[in-house]
Motif scaffolding. Structure first.
Motif, PDB file in Angstrom:
ATOM      1  N   SER A  97      10.635  -3.120 -10.016  1.00 46.63           N
ATOM      2  CA  SER A  97      11.687  -3.478  -9.063  1.00 46.63           C
ATOM      3  C   SER A  97      11.101  -3.814  -7.697  1.00 46.63           C
ATOM      4  CB  SER A  97      12.719  -2.354  -8.960  1.00 46.63           C
ATOM      5  OG  SER A  97      12.089  -1.110  -8.985  1.00 46.63           O
ATOM      6  N   LEU A  98       9.987  -3.163  -7.343  1.00 49.37           N
ATOM      7  CA  LEU A  98       9.333  -3.491  -6.078  1.00 49.37           C
ATOM      8  C   LEU A  98       8.761  -4.902  -6.121  1.00 49.37           C
ATOM      9  CD1 LEU A  98       7.363  -0.283  -5.118  1.00 49.37           C
ATOM     10  CD2 LEU A  98       9.304  -1.288  -3.935  1.00 49.37           C
ATOM     11  N   GLU A  99       8.228  -5.242  -7.309  1.00 53.85           N
ATOM     12  CA  GLU A  99       7.597  -6.549  -7.452  1.00 53.85           C
ATOM     13  C   GLU A  99       8.565  -7.663  -7.070  1.00 53.85           C
ATOM     14  OE1 GLU A  99       4.458  -6.519 -10.547  1.00 53.85           O
ATOM     15  OE2 GLU A  99       4.049  -6.142  -8.443  1.00 53.85           O
ATOM     16  N   ARG A 100       9.817  -7.513  -7.466  1.00 51.13           N
ATOM     17  CA  ARG A 100      10.809  -8.548  -7.130  1.00 51.13           C
ATOM     18  C   ARG A 100      10.951  -8.685  -5.622  1.00 51.13           C
ATOM     19  NH1 ARG A 100      13.610  -6.796 -11.638  1.00 51.13           N
ATOM     20  NH2 ARG A 100      14.977  -5.420 -10.472  1.00 51.13           N
ATOM     21  N   LEU A 101      10.963  -7.523  -4.949  1.00 51.30           N
ATOM     22  CA  LEU A 101      11.083  -7.536  -3.496  1.00 51.30           C
ATOM     23  C   LEU A 101       9.880  -8.231  -2.863  1.00 51.30           C
ATOM     24  CD1 LEU A 101      12.351  -6.479  -0.805  1.00 51.30           C
ATOM     25  CD2 LEU A 101      10.930  -4.448  -1.097  1.00 51.30           C
ATOM     26  N   PHE A 102       8.703  -7.849  -3.365  1.00 48.18           N
ATOM     27  CA  PHE A 102       7.497  -8.433  -2.768  1.00 48.18           C
ATOM     28  C   PHE A 102       7.400  -9.923  -3.054  1.00 48.18           C
ATOM     29  CE2 PHE A 102       5.677  -3.985  -2.916  1.00 48.18           C
ATOM     30  CZ  PHE A 102       5.931  -3.780  -1.574  1.00 48.18           C
ATOM     31  N   LYS A 103       7.898 -10.317  -4.229  1.00 46.51           N
ATOM     32  CA  LYS A 103       7.881 -11.737  -4.563  1.00 46.51           C
ATOM     33  C   LYS A 103       8.740 -12.508  -3.557  1.00 46.51           C
ATOM     34  CE  LYS A 103       6.815 -12.995  -9.111  1.00 46.51           C
ATOM     35  NZ  LYS A 103       7.141 -12.720 -10.504  1.00 46.51           N
ATOM     36  N   ALA A 104       9.911 -11.954  -3.267  1.00 43.04           N
ATOM     37  CA  ALA A 104      10.797 -12.612  -2.298  1.00 43.04           C
ATOM     38  C   ALA A 104      10.121 -12.683  -0.930  1.00 43.04           C
ATOM     39  CB  ALA A 104      12.115 -11.851  -2.203  1.00 43.04           C
ATOM     40  N   LEU A 105       9.465 -11.573  -0.545  1.00 42.78           N
ATOM     41  CA  LEU A 105       8.806 -11.544   0.762  1.00 42.78           C
ATOM     42  C   LEU A 105       7.657 -12.541   0.835  1.00 42.78           C
ATOM     43  CD1 LEU A 105       8.700  -7.747   1.636  1.00 42.78           C
ATOM     44  CD2 LEU A 105      10.013  -9.539   2.761  1.00 42.78           C
ATOM     45  N   SER A 106       6.879 -12.634  -0.250  1.00 43.41           N
ATOM     46  CA  SER A 106       5.737 -13.554  -0.183  1.00 43.41           C
ATOM     47  C   SER A 106       6.234 -14.995  -0.248  1.00 43.41           C
ATOM     48  CB  SER A 106       4.728 -13.251  -1.276  1.00 43.41           C
ATOM     49  OG  SER A 106       5.144 -13.817  -2.485  1.00 43.41           O
ATOM     50  N   GLY A 107       7.404 -15.198  -0.879  1.00 42.66           N
ATOM     51  CA  GLY A 107       8.016 -16.527  -0.840  1.00 42.66           C
ATOM     52  C   GLY A 107       8.359 -16.920   0.590  1.00 42.66           C
ATOM     53  N   LEU A 108       8.947 -15.987   1.300  1.00 40.40           N
ATOM     54  CA  LEU A 108       9.285 -16.224   2.714  1.00 40.40           C
ATOM     55  C   LEU A 108       8.034 -16.527   3.522  1.00 40.40           C
ATOM     56  CD1 LEU A 108      11.914 -13.543   3.767  1.00 40.40           C
ATOM     57  CD2 LEU A 108      12.121 -16.025   3.872  1.00 40.40           C
ATOM     58  N   GLN A 109       7.002 -15.748   3.221  1.00 40.86           N
ATOM     59  CA  GLN A 109       5.754 -15.908   3.961  1.00 40.86           C
ATOM     60  C   GLN A 109       5.150 -17.279   3.699  1.00 40.86           C
ATOM     61  OE1 GLN A 109       2.766 -13.424   2.432  1.00 40.86           O
ATOM     62  NE2 GLN A 109       1.202 -14.387   3.712  1.00 40.86           N
ATOM     63  N   ASN A 110       5.187 -17.722   2.433  1.00 38.42           N
ATOM     64  CA  ASN A 110       4.646 -19.040   2.111  1.00 38.42           C
ATOM     65  C   ASN A 110       5.447 -20.145   2.797  1.00 38.42           C
ATOM     66  OD1 ASN A 110       2.632 -18.023   0.583  1.00 38.42           O
ATOM     67  ND2 ASN A 110       3.740 -18.211  -1.355  1.00 38.42           N
ATOM     68  N   ASP A 113       0.833  -1.197   0.000  1.00 36.49           N
ATOM     69  CA  ASP A 113       0.000   0.000   0.000  1.00 36.49           C
ATOM     70  C   ASP A 113       0.867   1.246   0.000  1.00 36.49           C
ATOM     71  OD1 ASP A 113      -2.195  -1.522   0.047  1.00 36.49           O
ATOM     72  OD2 ASP A 113      -2.707  -1.191   2.167  1.00 36.49           O
ATOM     73  N   TYR A 114       1.870   1.213   0.868  1.00 34.85           N
ATOM     74  CA  TYR A 114       2.721   2.382   1.049  1.00 34.85           C
ATOM     75  C   TYR A 114       3.488   2.687  -0.222  1.00 34.85           C
ATOM     76  CZ  TYR A 114       6.342   5.330   3.155  1.00 34.85           C
ATOM     77  OH  TYR A 114       7.186   6.346   3.453  1.00 34.85           O
ATOM     78  N   TRP A 115       4.086   1.655  -0.810  1.00 36.88           N
ATOM     79  CA  TRP A 115       4.965   1.891  -1.949  1.00 36.88           C
ATOM     80  C   TRP A 115       4.216   2.076  -3.254  1.00 36.88           C
ATOM     81  CZ3 TRP A 115       9.598   3.598  -1.614  1.00 36.88           C
ATOM     82  CH2 TRP A 115      10.318   3.363  -0.432  1.00 36.88           C
ATOM     83  N   TYR A 116       3.200   1.275  -3.470  1.00 36.71           N
ATOM     84  CA  TYR A 116       2.474   1.413  -4.733  1.00 36.71           C
ATOM     85  C   TYR A 116       1.813   2.776  -4.824  1.00 36.71           C
ATOM     86  CZ  TYR A 116       3.212  -3.446  -5.958  1.00 36.71           C
ATOM     87  OH  TYR A 116       3.773  -4.637  -6.305  1.00 36.71           O
ATOM     88  N   ASP A 117       1.551   3.363  -3.655  1.00 40.51           N
ATOM     89  CA  ASP A 117       1.008   4.701  -3.635  1.00 40.51           C
ATOM     90  C   ASP A 117       2.027   5.709  -4.130  1.00 40.51           C
ATOM     91  OD1 ASP A 117      -1.565   5.027  -2.906  1.00 40.51           O
ATOM     92  OD2 ASP A 117      -1.063   6.347  -1.213  1.00 40.51           O
ATOM     93  N   ARG A 118       3.281   5.348  -4.010  1.00 42.08           N
ATOM     94  CA  ARG A 118       4.346   6.303  -4.333  1.00 42.08           C
ATOM     95  C   ARG A 118       5.064   5.991  -5.635  1.00 42.08           C
ATOM     96  NH1 ARG A 118       3.210   6.279   0.554  1.00 42.08           N
ATOM     97  NH2 ARG A 118       3.570   8.009   1.986  1.00 42.08           N
ATOM     98  N   VAL A 119       4.809   4.840  -6.228  1.00 37.72           N
ATOM     99  CA  VAL A 119       5.590   4.496  -7.429  1.00 37.72           C
ATOM    100  C   VAL A 119       5.162   5.358  -8.596  1.00 37.72           C
ATOM    101  CG1 VAL A 119       6.090   2.126  -6.808  1.00 37.72           C
ATOM    102  CG2 VAL A 119       4.013   2.638  -8.105  1.00 37.72           C
ATOM    103  N   GLU A 120       6.144   5.568  -9.433  1.00 41.19           N
ATOM    104  CA  GLU A 120       5.920   6.385 -10.609  1.00 41.19           C
ATOM    105  C   GLU A 120       6.483   5.644 -11.800  1.00 41.19           C
ATOM    106  OE1 GLU A 120       6.934  10.600  -8.390  1.00 41.19           O
ATOM    107  OE2 GLU A 120       8.504   9.314  -9.203  1.00 41.19           O
ATOM    108  N   VAL A 121       6.039   6.100 -12.960  1.00 39.15           N
ATOM    109  CA  VAL A 121       6.697   5.649 -14.187  1.00 39.15           C
ATOM    110  C   VAL A 121       7.611   6.788 -14.594  1.00 39.15           C
ATOM    111  CG1 VAL A 121       6.348   5.064 -16.581  1.00 39.15           C
ATOM    112  CG2 VAL A 121       4.764   4.214 -14.843  1.00 39.15           C
ATOM    113  N   SER A 122       8.863   6.443 -14.846  1.00 40.89           N
ATOM    114  CA  SER A 122       9.808   7.502 -15.227  1.00 40.89           C
ATOM    115  C   SER A 122      10.086   7.408 -16.725  1.00 40.89           C
ATOM    116  CB  SER A 122      11.130   7.324 -14.469  1.00 40.89           C
ATOM    117  OG  SER A 122      10.861   7.211 -13.094  1.00 40.89           O
ATOM    118  N   ILE A 123       9.914   8.528 -17.377  1.00 35.42           N
ATOM    119  CA  ILE A 123      10.287   8.583 -18.804  1.00 35.42           C
ATOM    120  C   ILE A 123      11.576   9.399 -18.888  1.00 35.42           C
ATOM    121  CG2 ILE A 123       9.568   9.324 -21.096  1.00 35.42           C
ATOM    122  CD1 ILE A 123       6.665   9.087 -20.117  1.00 35.42           C
TER     123      ILE A 123
END
Lengths: 229, 302
Positions: B165-178, B50-60
């Motif tokens: 790049s956040l997705e990779r982090l969250f994937k690792a975290l949800s792997g740990l959680q599983n 919630d915190y990060w997706y609220d802040r992510v941007e697309v950079s051109i």
């Protein structure tokens, strides 16, 4: 009070039935000896009456209930109408005499005021006044059996089933126990007693039902232990 | 059944099997700690998302004179190209929520801020910084729309999604959680088996009492009830230990260590822990009662 109608009980894996087409009718207030050699089927008879076992075929009525049709949740109610006494007394060693008798009322949820009121009466009936606070290992075998009888009788059951109640006692003590059972019978309780004790059966002169290898071979009013006597 | 009598029976049972009761308490505590930890990790990941997706941007990123991407072969981005991009971005509303232009000097400021403790901050110069449009999307998952529109266009060096790049982090975290969930599930099964075994021993050690209870006509329910209360009691104690362990973990690991080190994100608060207590309690008691009930059906038959 207890009626067996063409009852057969075949235990799983047994070659012959423990009871084979047995029909017996025991009236209210009777005193009946069940005699026969070990393995003749006496215990099976008692277990069937208690609904610890169910017959392979045939019908059993106890205290007005058809045991084949009795749902299992009502079995405890049936057992409250049947008192049980065994050769090995089955007392709780960590409870006093009064505690052992009270246990039978506690587990069916009777209020403690009622328990306190009825315990002295029943202990007096079986002749154990003054022993309330003794533990089973502090009293004699005969006294232990009296505790067991008090426990079986405290609910005022319609039937008292005794499986060789004198089997562990000397002859003199046995006579005392038999007098007690006779007294309970005179109050109106039907008593069914399985036994090997020749002297007692011959002396009491009550109805004798002899079972041999699963068959009723003799049913005699005012009978004796041995056949043909 | 009178309460006093049941409690007396329960007390006797617990005293008689004290080592097994302790074993049940410990396994319940360990398995529920793991289970609770995985629930807390999930809450933490959810909060971070919630915190990060609220802040992510697309950079051109726009071409500078040092860019070597193929789309930058015409050299530095021109003013017309920039205006065109801005106009097209504005046309993409409402998907595009806000557009912010970051000039070279803004980029340098940000770079110096990010690396303020590093010698890099002093050596960087404005020429090395890229100009860029920072685009915030109303739906951050629709990155592909922006990428398709602007990538490979003349004057645009790259279109980058911070979300990736956040997705990779969250994937690792949800792997740990599983992983924690799987371990917790295995532990819960072990706990169930242990409770079932404990009940078998308890039923055996009290077979004298129960056989007498059956003979004098105690109902099934009243014979089993003290055993169930015993199992539930051990489960409640085990749950309490697990909650204590999780609270200690939250205090020492998160509040005392992680929160002061990783200031860029927020961490779960105490309410997250309070929220899982009912779940843990229900799991612990439910497991104990079900495991005990199944065993007792088998061993305490009328």
């Amino acid at each position: 009070m207890i009626r067996f109608e063409n009852v057969t009980k075949l235990y799983k894996g047994a070659s012959r039935p423990a009871l084979d087409d047995v029909s017996v009718d025991i009236e209210k207030g009777e005193f009946v000896f069940l005699v026969g050699a070990s393995g003749s089927g006496k215990s099976t008879f008692l277990r069937l009456a208690l609904r610890e076992e169910r017959p392979t075929s045939g019908n059993i009525w106890v205290a007005g209930k058809d045991l084949n049709k009795l749902p299992s949740w009502k079995v405890p109610m049936l057992r409250r109408q049947i008192g049980c006494v065994f050769q090995d007394f089955r007392l709780l060693p960590n409870k006093t005499v009064a505690g052992n008798v009270a246990f039978a009322l506690e587990v069916i949820g009777r209020p403690s005021s009622e328990i306190k009121r009825v315990i002295p009466n029943v202990l007096e009936l079986v002749g154990l006044e003054g022993k309330e606070d003794s533990y089973p290992n502090e009293i004699s075998g005969g006294e232990q059996q009296r505790v067991a009888i008090a426990r079986a009788f405290i609910n005022r059951p319609a039937v008292l089933i005794a499986d060789e109640p004198t089997g562990n006692l000397d002859p003199e003590t046995s006579v005392g126990i038999m007098k007690l059972l006779d007294r309970i019978n005179r109050i109106g309780t039907t008593v069914v007693m399985a036994t090997h004790d020749v002297a007692i059966v011959d002396q009491m002169r009550k109805r004798v039902i002899e079972i041999d290898t699963g068959h009723v071979v003799r049913d005699q009013a005012r009978g004796v232990y041995g056949a043909g006597a | 059944m009178r309460v006093g009598f049941v409690l007396q029976e329960v007390g006797t049972g617990l005293r008689r099997n004290v080592t097994l009761t302790v074993a049940v308490i410990i396994t319940v505590a360990v398995s529920l700690s793991l289970f609770g930890a995985s629930l807390l990790v999930r809450a933490q990941v959810g909060q971070m998302k919630d915190y990060w997706y609220d802040r992510v941007e697309v950079s051109i990123f726009l071409c500078g004179d040092i860019s070597d991407a193929p789309s930058c072969s015409d050299g530095e981005v021109s003013k017309e190209e920039k205006d065109k991009i801005r106009e097209e971005l504005n046309n993409l509303k409402p998907l595009v929520e806000t557009v912010y232009y970051e000039s070279k000097s803004d980029a340098l400021k940000r770079f110096r801020e990010q690396f303020k403790d590093s010698p890099l901050a002093d050596t960087a110069s404005e020429d090395q910084m890229p100009e860029s449009f920072r685009v915030k999307l109303s739906d951050p998952t629709k990155f592909a729309v922006i990428a398709a529109a602007f990538i490979d266009r003349s004057g645009v060096e790259d279109v980058r999604d911070q979300r990736a790049s956040l997705e990779r982090l969250f994937k690792a975290l949800s792997g740990l959680q599983n992983l924690a969930l799987v371990i917790a599930a295995v532990m819960l099964v072990v706990t169930g088996l242990l409770i079932s075994n404990t009940m078998r021993v308890a039923a055996f050690s009290r077979r004298r009492e129960t056989s007498i209870m059956r003979l004098v006509g105690a109902s099934n329910w009243s014979i089993r009830f003290p055993f169930l209360v015993e199992a539930a009691f051990a489960a409640i104690l085990g749950t309490a230990v697990a909650v204590g362990a999780l609270a200690a973990g939250k205090y020492y690991l998160i509040d005392q260590t992680l929160a002061s080190t990783f200031t860029f994100t927020t961490f779960i608060d105490w309410n997250a822990l309070y929220a899982i207590i009912p779940i843990l309690l229900a799991t612990g008691i439910g497991l104990a009662v079900v495991a005990a009930g199944i065993t007792l059906r088998k061993y305490l038959k009328v």
